[in-house]
Design an enzyme around this catalytic site. Structure first.
Site, mmCIF file in Angstrom:
data_model
loop_
_atom_site.group_PDB
_atom_site.id
_atom_site.type_symbol
_atom_site.label_atom_id
_atom_site.label_comp_id
_atom_site.label_asym_id
_atom_site.label_seq_id
_atom_site.Cartn_x
_atom_site.Cartn_y
_atom_site.Cartn_z
ATOM 1 N N ALA A 25 -30.281 -2.401 -29.437
ATOM 2 C CA ALA A 25 -30.853 -2.974 -29.781
ATOM 3 C C ALA A 25 -31.249 -4.897 -28.922
ATOM 4 C CB ALA A 25 -29.672 -4.306 -30.866
ATOM 5 N N CYS A 69 -21.825 -11.729 -24.951
ATOM 6 C CA CYS A 69 -22.629 -12.641 -23.272
ATOM 7 C C CYS A 69 -22.059 -13.386 -22.659
ATOM 8 C CB CYS A 69 -24.162 -12.864 -23.483
ATOM 9 S SG CYS A 69 -24.623 -11.012 -24.735
ATOM 10 N N GLN A 119 -26.613 -6.450 -35.991
ATOM 11 C CA GLN A 119 -24.861 -6.276 -36.717
ATOM 12 C C GLN A 119 -24.889 -6.548 -38.597
ATOM 13 O OE1 GLN A 119 -21.975 -7.491 -35.696
ATOM 14 N NE2 GLN A 119 -23.121 -7.423 -33.780
ATOM 15 N N THR A 170 -37.098 10.525 -21.625
ATOM 16 C CA THR A 170 -37.012 12.050 -22.511
ATOM 17 C C THR A 170 -35.740 10.959 -23.140
ATOM 18 O OG1 THR A 170 -36.768 13.221 -20.044
ATOM 19 C CG2 THR A 170 -35.420 13.896 -21.834
ATOM 20 N N SER A 197 -28.880 -0.975 -33.635
ATOM 21 C CA SER A 197 -27.994 -0.491 -32.584
ATOM 22 C C SER A 197 -26.613 -0.310 -32.658
ATOM 23 C CB SER A 197 -27.405 -1.678 -31.044
ATOM 24 O OG SER A 197 -26.594 -1.340 -30.276
HETATM 25 C C1 LIG Z 1 -25.101 -6.798 -30.366
HETATM 26 C C2 LIG Z 1 -26.411 -7.276 -30.384
HETATM 27 C C3 LIG Z 1 -27.169 -6.384 -30.071
HETATM 28 C C4 LIG Z 1 -27.841 -6.340 -28.407
HETATM 29 O O1 LIG Z 1 -27.318 -4.877 -28.775
HETATM 30 P P1 LIG Z 1 -27.269 -3.495 -27.786
HETATM 31 O O2 LIG Z 1 -27.446 -2.451 -28.354
HETATM 32 O O3 LIG Z 1 -25.707 -3.473 -27.711
HETATM 33 O O4 LIG Z 1 -28.231 -3.844 -26.568
HETATM 34 C C5 LIG Z 1 -28.646 -7.400 -30.579
HETATM 35 N N1 LIG Z 1 -28.324 -8.642 -31.268
HETATM 36 C C6 LIG Z 1 -27.455 -8.989 -32.253
HETATM 37 C C7 LIG Z 1 -27.344 -9.393 -33.231
HETATM 38 C C8 LIG Z 1 -26.294 -8.015 -31.629
HETATM 39 O O5 LIG Z 1 -24.819 -7.870 -32.582
#
Ligand SMILES: *Cc1c(COP(=O)(O)O)cnc(C)c1O
Length: 395
Positions: free
Chosen positions: A73, A328, A180, A241, A200
């Site tokens: 994501a 984070c 989410q 790829t 994601s």
């Molecule tokens: C986890 C998350 C992301 C980042 O996703 P990744 O696949 O870990 O880069 C972005 N936005 C939200 C709301 C998330 O919970």
């Protein structure tokens, strides 16, 4: 029970064994490059990617050709926001929200350093975006609105359909970060009037490092410029790829979630209600952060008065894996920008903990966790009280 009990499902989820089973052959005997289809190895891989694309598209009510695969994501959000800004230099204004994920906020901040204008719309005390402010922020310079479906810290679900209508009415593109929400609440890009949508896999029992971006292709303005150039994979928007095994996992994860979502939701609702009741009865005062109704069923964010979140998380650490918020912000001691934006002040942010329930939790674990947290809260409050008494006896 196996300790520590995992209750951090908004941070990540384990790969479902059914997803792993589907992925495994694509690491070894079906290792082909999905872009090298002169032979059966490649065409097998290519067919697997096509199937996954259909699985993802079906769950979003999208066309398969409107889905591109990414590394997650974070990348999808970057492609959507940066890629759209690069495409249209005549418009220089983006609207987002103060409670977005860092992968949206930091991308927008970067655009500000490049001379773009960004409006960060505030939220109310439940974390719901203010639609009037949002609509009033739109000007003829506005290119894109980016508002997440569900918040990763407090679980609040935004009125995406209404935001989509507002965007459509003003001819502005609408991107939503559904990391989410995907696999947890029904998503429909047509009903929601969404032009770009990020997902994601690892938030929905798929592997880490893979995701997708929905792009409304029959609306040419929604096609972002690439950020990575190369072999022209994924319609030239995301060269490199394809990670076939992970993409197969993402497709399967969507398929499973689509079927089991409603049952899981019912179970999670019961469990979060149970935990909240225990907290109210035995660890008062406690406040819930986020919207009481428009919310993810598998998220509970609460602030126990006078109990610092870091202390509580540390106290329960042997038995419970819980966190204060986004992964984070766990690395630094800054209070959560999401809880702060609800307007209750610093203390509320420093006492907020997030409980993320998942597919593999049991009722027994939830009961244990609720009571274990209550005991830890009582102990921490008692220590605090003792310290205060000691201080007053010294003076
Ligand atoms: C986890 C998350 C992301 C980042 O996703 P990744 O696949 O870990 O880069 C972005 N936005 C939200 C709301 C998330 O919970």
């Amino acid at each position: 029970m196996k300790f520590p009990i995992y209750l951090d499902s908004q941070s990540t989820t384990p790969v479902d064994p059914r997803v792993l089973d589907e992925m495994m052959p694509y690491f070894t005997e079906r290792f082909g490059n999905a872009a090298s289809i002169d032979h059966s190895y490649g065409s097998q891989a290519s067919e697997a990617v096509d199937k996954a694309r259909k699985q993802v598209a079906r769950c979003l009510n999208a066309h398969p050709e409107d889905i591109i695969f990414t590394s997650g994501a974070t990348e999808s959000n970057n492609i959507a926001i940066l890629g759209i800004s690069l495409r249209d230099s005549t418009k220089n204004h983006i609207i987002t929200c103060v409670t977005e994920h860092k992968s949206v906020l930091d991308t927008c901040k970067h655009l500000e350093t490049m001379g773009k204008q960004v409006t960060y719309v505030p939220v109310d005390k439940f974390g719901s975006v203010d639609l009037d402010t949002l609509e009033r922020s739109i000007s003829e310079k506005t290119l894109l609105i980016s508002i997440m479906v569900a918040n990763n810290e407090i679980g609040t679900i935004a009125p995406i359909e209404e935001i989509g209508k507002i965007a459509r009415k003003h001819g502005v593109l609408f991107h939503t970060d559904a990391a989410q929400a995907a696999g947890h609440v029904p998503l429909d890009v047509e009903k929601m009037n969404v032009d770009l949508l990020s997902v994601s896999a690892h938030k929905m029992y798929g592997p880490k490092g893979v995701g997708a971006l929905y792009i409304r292709q029959h609306y040419p303005a929604a096609k972002p410029f690439p950020l990575v150039y190369g072999g022209g994979h994924e319609q030239g928007i995301r060269s490199g790829t394809l990670n076939v095994a992970s993409i197969v996992g993402l497709g399967r994860a969507f398929e499973i979630a689509d079927r089991e979502m409603q049952d899981e939701k019912n179970r999670y609702e019961k469990w979060t209600k149970y935990m909240l009741n225990i907290f109210h009865d035995e660890a008062y005062p406690v406040e819930q952060n986020g919207h009481p109704k428009n919310r993810l069923a598998h998220n509970l964010n609460v602030s126990f008065e006078q109990v610092e979140n870091k202390a509580l998380i540390h106290t329960v650490r042997e038995k419970l894996a819980i966190s204060s918020g986004s992964a984070c912000t766990t690395l630094n001691v800054e209070p959560s920008h999401v809880i702060l934006s609800l307007g209750f002040g610093q203390v509320r942010a420093h006492t907020a903990i997030r409980l993320g329930i998942g597919r593999f939790n049991t009722e027994e674990e939830i009961e244990f966790a609720a009571h274990f947290i209550v005991r830890a809260v009582s102990r921490l409050r008692r220590i605090r009280l003792d310290n205060l008494k000691n201080l007053s006896s010294i003076s």
